[in-house]
Every structure is written in C-alpha cells, then in structure tokens.
Design a protein around this motif. Sequence first.
Motif, PDB file in Angstrom:
ATOM      1  N   THR A 202    -146.414   9.183  81.832  1.00  0.00           N
ATOM      2  CA  THR A 202    -146.972   9.723  83.075  1.00  0.00           C
ATOM      3  C   THR A 202    -146.869  11.241  83.129  1.00  0.00           C
ATOM      4  O   THR A 202    -147.847  11.929  83.412  1.00  0.00           O
ATOM      5  N   VAL A 203    -145.656  11.759  82.877  1.00  0.00           N
ATOM      6  CA  VAL A 203    -145.451  13.214  82.990  1.00  0.00           C
ATOM      7  C   VAL A 203    -146.272  13.974  81.957  1.00  0.00           C
ATOM      8  O   VAL A 203    -146.757  15.074  82.225  1.00  0.00           O
ATOM      9  N   LEU A 204    -146.436  13.377  80.763  1.00  0.00           N
ATOM     10  CA  LEU A 204    -147.254  14.038  79.744  1.00  0.00           C
ATOM     11  C   LEU A 204    -148.705  14.116  80.203  1.00  0.00           C
ATOM     12  O   LEU A 204    -149.342  15.172  80.105  1.00  0.00           O
ATOM     13  N   TYR A 205    -149.223  13.012  80.726  1.00  0.00           N
ATOM     14  CA  TYR A 205    -150.619  12.965  81.149  1.00  0.00           C
ATOM     15  C   TYR A 205    -150.873  13.891  82.341  1.00  0.00           C
ATOM     16  O   TYR A 205    -151.944  14.487  82.461  1.00  0.00           O
ATOM     17  N   ASN A 487    -156.690   9.914  74.389  1.00  0.00           N
ATOM     18  CA  ASN A 487    -158.015  10.262  73.846  1.00  0.00           C
ATOM     19  C   ASN A 487    -159.089  10.340  74.935  1.00  0.00           C
ATOM     20  O   ASN A 487    -160.288  10.331  74.632  1.00  0.00           O
ATOM     21  N   GLU A 488    -158.635  10.426  76.184  1.00  0.00           N
ATOM     22  CA  GLU A 488    -159.539  10.558  77.345  1.00  0.00           C
ATOM     23  C   GLU A 488    -160.545   9.399  77.447  1.00  0.00           C
ATOM     24  O   GLU A 488    -161.693   9.590  77.836  1.00  0.00           O
ATOM     25  N   MET A 489    -160.089   8.208  77.096  1.00  0.00           N
ATOM     26  CA  MET A 489    -160.926   7.012  77.221  1.00  0.00           C
ATOM     27  C   MET A 489    -160.328   6.123  78.312  1.00  0.00           C
ATOM     28  O   MET A 489    -159.890   4.996  78.063  1.00  0.00           O
ATOM     29  N   LEU A 490    -160.296   6.665  79.536  1.00  0.00           N
ATOM     30  CA  LEU A 490    -159.605   6.001  80.626  1.00  0.00           C
ATOM     31  C   LEU A 490    -160.156   4.611  80.905  1.00  0.00           C
ATOM     32  O   LEU A 490    -159.392   3.654  81.082  1.00  0.00           O
ATOM     33  N   TYR A 491    -161.485   4.486  80.986  1.00  0.00           N
ATOM     34  CA  TYR A 491    -162.059   3.192  81.352  1.00  0.00           C
ATOM     35  C   TYR A 491    -161.729   2.129  80.307  1.00  0.00           C
ATOM     36  O   TYR A 491    -161.677   0.935  80.601  1.00  0.00           O
ATOM     37  N   LYS A 492    -161.473   2.560  79.062  1.00  0.00           N
ATOM     38  CA  LYS A 492    -161.119   1.631  77.994  1.00  0.00           C
ATOM     39  C   LYS A 492    -159.705   1.065  78.171  1.00  0.00           C
ATOM     40  O   LYS A 492    -159.342   0.060  77.549  1.00  0.00           O
ATOM     41  N   THR A 493    -158.886   1.727  79.009  1.00  0.00           N
ATOM     42  CA  THR A 493    -157.523   1.231  79.238  1.00  0.00           C
ATOM     43  C   THR A 493    -157.518   0.057  80.207  1.00  0.00           C
ATOM     44  O   THR A 493    -156.488  -0.621  80.343  1.00  0.00           O
ATOM     45  N   GLY A 494    -158.628  -0.190  80.894  1.00  0.00           N
ATOM     46  CA  GLY A 494    -158.685  -1.227  81.917  1.00  0.00           C
ATOM     47  C   GLY A 494    -158.301  -2.605  81.411  1.00  0.00           C
ATOM     48  O   GLY A 494    -157.418  -3.271  81.976  1.00  0.00           O
ATOM     49  N   PHE A 495    -158.942  -3.060  80.327  1.00  0.00           N
ATOM     50  CA  PHE A 495    -158.720  -4.407  79.807  1.00  0.00           C
ATOM     51  C   PHE A 495    -157.302  -4.612  79.279  1.00  0.00           C
ATOM     52  O   PHE A 495    -156.605  -5.547  79.702  1.00  0.00           O
ATOM     53  N   PRO A 496    -156.806  -3.746  78.366  1.00  0.00           N
ATOM     54  CA  PRO A 496    -155.423  -3.933  77.895  1.00  0.00           C
ATOM     55  C   PRO A 496    -154.388  -3.761  79.001  1.00  0.00           C
ATOM     56  O   PRO A 496    -153.359  -4.439  79.009  1.00  0.00           O
ATOM     57  N   SER A 497    -154.674  -2.869  79.969  1.00  0.00           N
ATOM     58  CA  SER A 497    -153.742  -2.685  81.092  1.00  0.00           C
ATOM     59  C   SER A 497    -153.661  -3.931  81.951  1.00  0.00           C
ATOM     60  O   SER A 497    -152.576  -4.330  82.402  1.00  0.00           O
ATOM     61  N   LEU A 498    -154.820  -4.563  82.196  1.00  0.00           N
ATOM     62  CA  LEU A 498    -154.834  -5.817  82.963  1.00  0.00           C
ATOM     63  C   LEU A 498    -154.011  -6.892  82.267  1.00  0.00           C
ATOM     64  O   LEU A 498    -153.260  -7.634  82.918  1.00  0.00           O
ATOM     65  N   ILE A 499    -154.162  -6.988  80.954  1.00  0.00           N
ATOM     66  CA  ILE A 499    -153.408  -7.990  80.197  1.00  0.00           C
ATOM     67  C   ILE A 499    -151.908  -7.734  80.313  1.00  0.00           C
ATOM     68  O   ILE A 499    -151.113  -8.654  80.561  1.00  0.00           O
ATOM     69  N   LEU A 500    -151.510  -6.463  80.146  1.00  0.00           N
ATOM     70  CA  LEU A 500    -150.094  -6.105  80.255  1.00  0.00           C
ATOM     71  C   LEU A 500    -149.556  -6.417  81.639  1.00  0.00           C
ATOM     72  O   LEU A 500    -148.479  -7.020  81.789  1.00  0.00           O
ATOM     73  N   VAL A 501    -150.298  -6.021  82.676  1.00  0.00           N
ATOM     74  CA  VAL A 501    -149.843  -6.216  84.050  1.00  0.00           C
ATOM     75  C   VAL A 501    -149.765  -7.708  84.400  1.00  0.00           C
ATOM     76  O   VAL A 501    -148.835  -8.139  85.091  1.00  0.00           O
ATOM     77  N   LEU A 502    -150.710  -8.500  83.918  1.00  0.00           N
ATOM     78  CA  LEU A 502    -150.688  -9.941  84.193  1.00  0.00           C
ATOM     79  C   LEU A 502    -149.449 -10.609  83.601  1.00  0.00           C
ATOM     80  O   LEU A 502    -148.837 -11.478  84.230  1.00  0.00           O
ATOM     81  N   THR A 503    -149.079 -10.203  82.385  1.00  0.00           N
ATOM     82  CA  THR A 503    -147.893 -10.805  81.761  1.00  0.00           C
ATOM     83  C   THR A 503    -146.608 -10.393  82.487  1.00  0.00           C
ATOM     84  O   THR A 503    -145.742 -11.230  82.739  1.00  0.00           O
ATOM     85  N   THR A 504    -146.498  -9.109  82.834  1.00  0.00           N
ATOM     86  CA  THR A 504    -145.290  -8.650  83.539  1.00  0.00           C
ATOM     87  C   THR A 504    -145.256  -9.174  84.974  1.00  0.00           C
ATOM     88  O   THR A 504    -144.192  -9.486  85.496  1.00  0.00           O
ATOM     89  N   ALA A 505    -146.435  -9.286  85.610  1.00  0.00           N
ATOM     90  CA  ALA A 505    -146.502  -9.817  86.979  1.00  0.00           C
ATOM     91  C   ALA A 505    -146.032 -11.265  87.016  1.00  0.00           C
ATOM     92  O   ALA A 505    -145.363 -11.685  87.978  1.00  0.00           O
TER      93      ALA A 505
END
Length: 520
Positions: A202-205, A487-505
Amino acid sequence: MKNIKLLVAPILGLLISLPVLILIIYFLFNESSNKEFLENVFLLEYTLNTLYLIIGTAIFVIIIGVITSYLSARFEYFGSKFFSICFILPLAYPAYIFGYTYVGFFEFRGLLSQLFNDTTIKLDILNMSGAIFIFSIAMFPYVFILARVSFAMISKTVVELISLHNLNPVKAFFIVFLPLSYPAIFAGTILAIMETLSDYGTVLYFGIETFSVGVFKSWFGYNDLGGAINIAIVLLVFVFFILIFEHSVRKKFRFSSSTNSNEKAPKIKLQGKYNFFAFIISFIISLFTLFIPTGVLLYWTILDINTLDFTAFEYLFNSLKLNIISSFFIISLAFFVVYFLRFFPTKISNFTHKLSMLGYSIPGAVVAVGLLLIANYLDHSLGFMFFSGSFIILIFAYTTRYFASSIGSVENGFSKINSSLDDTSKIFCKNEKESIFKIYLPLLKPYLLSGFLILYIDIAKELPATLILRPFNFDTLAVRIYELASNEMLYKTGFPSLILVLTTASAVLLLNFKTKRKQK
C-alpha cells in the motif's frame, strides 16, 4: 529424559525468534551502524512518515471500531445482524487491495465519474491522507472484534446502575461503557498499528516513504544490504518503543471489574429515528469499508471478462498450498510449545516464549532480512544454494512473523482444561505421545482450528516476506496482484483479488461463527 523435555520449549522459542536475534547480532558485530547513516535525511523522512501514518490510522480505527462495536454489541436495529458481518469482513481484504480499488474508483474516468456520467469528477488519494483512509478501513476490524466482545460482556448490573443514576445514553457511553472497554480498544489499536507498520504494498503504491519501503529500496534499488539492515534495525527500535508505550498504558488499564457476571445486559431494541440513525451509520461505514471495494473488484472483473487470465487459479493453488502447509506447521508448533510450557515450565522457557511472541510486532520485511542473513551463511557453509529461495526459509519467516497470532487460541484452549486432568493423564497414559493424541488434541480441536483460521487469513495477505523469500518462479495471489498493480494494470487485479478475498472471507466468516458459538 526429563531434562531434555525441559529444553524443548526454550529451544523452540529461540528458533522462532532467531531471525530477529541474528539481525541484531549482525548489526552489533559488523559495525553496520555509522554516523553518516543516522544523519541521513531519508531516515528522518521514513520516521516522520511512519509516525504520521500510524497516528492517523490509530485515531480513525478507534473511531470506526468503537462506533461499529458498540452498535453491534449493545443494540438491535434494522439490519443489525447483517451489518455485524459486514463490519468483520474487511479483515479479509489486504490493505493494498483496498488501496488499488479506491485509486481506481476515484481516478480520472474511474468508476465514480462513470456512475455520475461526469468525467471531471476525480479525487487524488495517492498521498498521506489517502493512505491513512485506506489503513483505517482495512484495520478497524481489529478494534471492532475485541471491543465488541468487551461491550457485550458488560453485565446487567452496570446497566441497572446507569438507570438508577438517570444517565442518558450518550453520557452513559462516555462515562461507563467506554472506560470499561479501554483495554480491548487499546489492544485492537496496537494490532492495527503493527499491521500498518509491516505493510509494503500500500505505502509503495501511494508513494509514502516508510521504513518498510526503505528496506526494499536499499536492498533491491541500491543493492545495499548493509543499508537495508540499518533501516530494519531502526524499525526494530521504533517497534520496541511502541511496545514499551503499550506496556506502560496496559498497566494503567489493568483493572478487574466486579460488575462482569454471567448475566449479560440484554441488547436494546431501537425504534423510530434511533433505529433509522443506527441503520444509516452502519450503512455508510459498510459502504466505504466493504461495498465500494467489492463493487470495484466486480466491475473490473466484468470489464475484463473477455480476456480473464485464468492462470490466477494456478496462483490460487500456490497460495492455498503454501498457506495450508504453513498454518498447519505453525499451529502444531504452537501446540507443542504450550504443552511443554504447561508440563515442564522453567524461567528460561517463559523468557524464550515471550521472546518468540515479539515476532508479530516485527514487520515481514525485517524478518525477511534476518532470514536471508541466516540462509546466506548456511548456503556459504554448504558450498551451494539450498536454503535461499526455498519453501523452508519462507515458512520459517511465517513462523517468526505469525507464531504469536496463533498461540493465543492454543493457550486459551489449555486454560479451559482443569489441572486435575493433567494428573489423570500421567496416571493412565503410558507416555507423552498417548497423552497428546488421546486427551489433549481431541479437547483442543476447536481452539486449534480457530488458530489455524487466524493463521490462514494472516499468511494469505502477507506480501513483504513472500515477495523477498519466495522460491524462484513461484508466485502467490498476493504477489501476482502486486505485480499487476505495479505495472499500472489496475483493472486486471480485479479477478485475482476477488479470488483472494473470497478465500480469506470464507475463513473470516468461519472464524466469526466459531467465536460466536464459544461465547454462547
């Protein structure tokens, strides 16, 4: 044989804390400290930025955490059960994913401007204020979880005393309820601060130069391991002062209220405008801490639906494999440490146990630096690379970093076992193995599962240690998301982020369900 058993807990405690101890020894005996480094302008910048960040985060996690926990523990209103779940679910989100989603939400031609069909709407949050906002919404569940239990445990006697003195609800909150929950609120805030200190993604970004960023920049940017060690040591000193402050404040808060009893105060059913206000407050908090980030991730996934990268499931498999093995190893280690502390206690074992608990206060980047020193020394002694870039060293890092977060659950389980059972096990069990597998493991199964879930959530979100120590050509979901965002591909983080959040949720919800059952 008994002498060997007396050494088990001290040896394990020292091994767990070894990366931090090695880092300190290396610093002291290799004269890494120098006047030029201490006078470096970057050190002052790291210190001030870190201070601003943790102070701002602490203030807002207290405000949000206290409001949500008080509403959840003391009142029934429209949607109260649903919002109680919403308040705990942000724990499933790593702070860096919150950061990515809000940058995408507020950026030029972002989701907010599209919702209002006005491209001029944008907000720059890539600054200190934005970082404090992100950490506040990501870390407030630590205060919420602990304070909710504290508010819920307040007895019926206290409420009756409030009624006798005719205190209005606002005055009663500040005079009675809040002071009784100070220890829980403070403990949750310290956890939030420690997690904020250990953050890197977060702090780096957001372009905030903190100690964690300094460690990475010195090491990977300037190829200066000595400089990285210097910054890591300063961060350790920083953490040490926070722990001293925590200890002094905890001593002031250390009181026992005789008003706590088995008969807890019933929840107040809100009606009319109070019901409406409670709903609106809960909805607004949930909107910013859960609904908007989740909505952005879903939007990005739909936006990328035709070119979804299904290799995310390979990263998921890597994450699950690493998280499950690491969590199982650490919770097993925690069981054996507490077991031997219970049956073979010594002053040395108690000291090393406290030493091993400090790992949770140490950022992942610092632990990683200490472990790399150990790995480099061992590989140099062997004459070939074996430990560096291996799963052994990565799981070691997780053990040092998160041992303390699991051991609380194990200690809680052992505290529920009557000491008379210990004597019985010595009489009827032939050896330690039979005692462990036939008596203690079955009794402690719920507590071990809780500790396992806590570990899984923490390890799944870990970035700095994983980024530094992961084996070659081995990426987790957290690392993949970080690389896409870098790499400034924010929208590409959507799918893997959803998968990560679903497992931790899933783990968060299961943990919440088990905690409620224990309370009942």
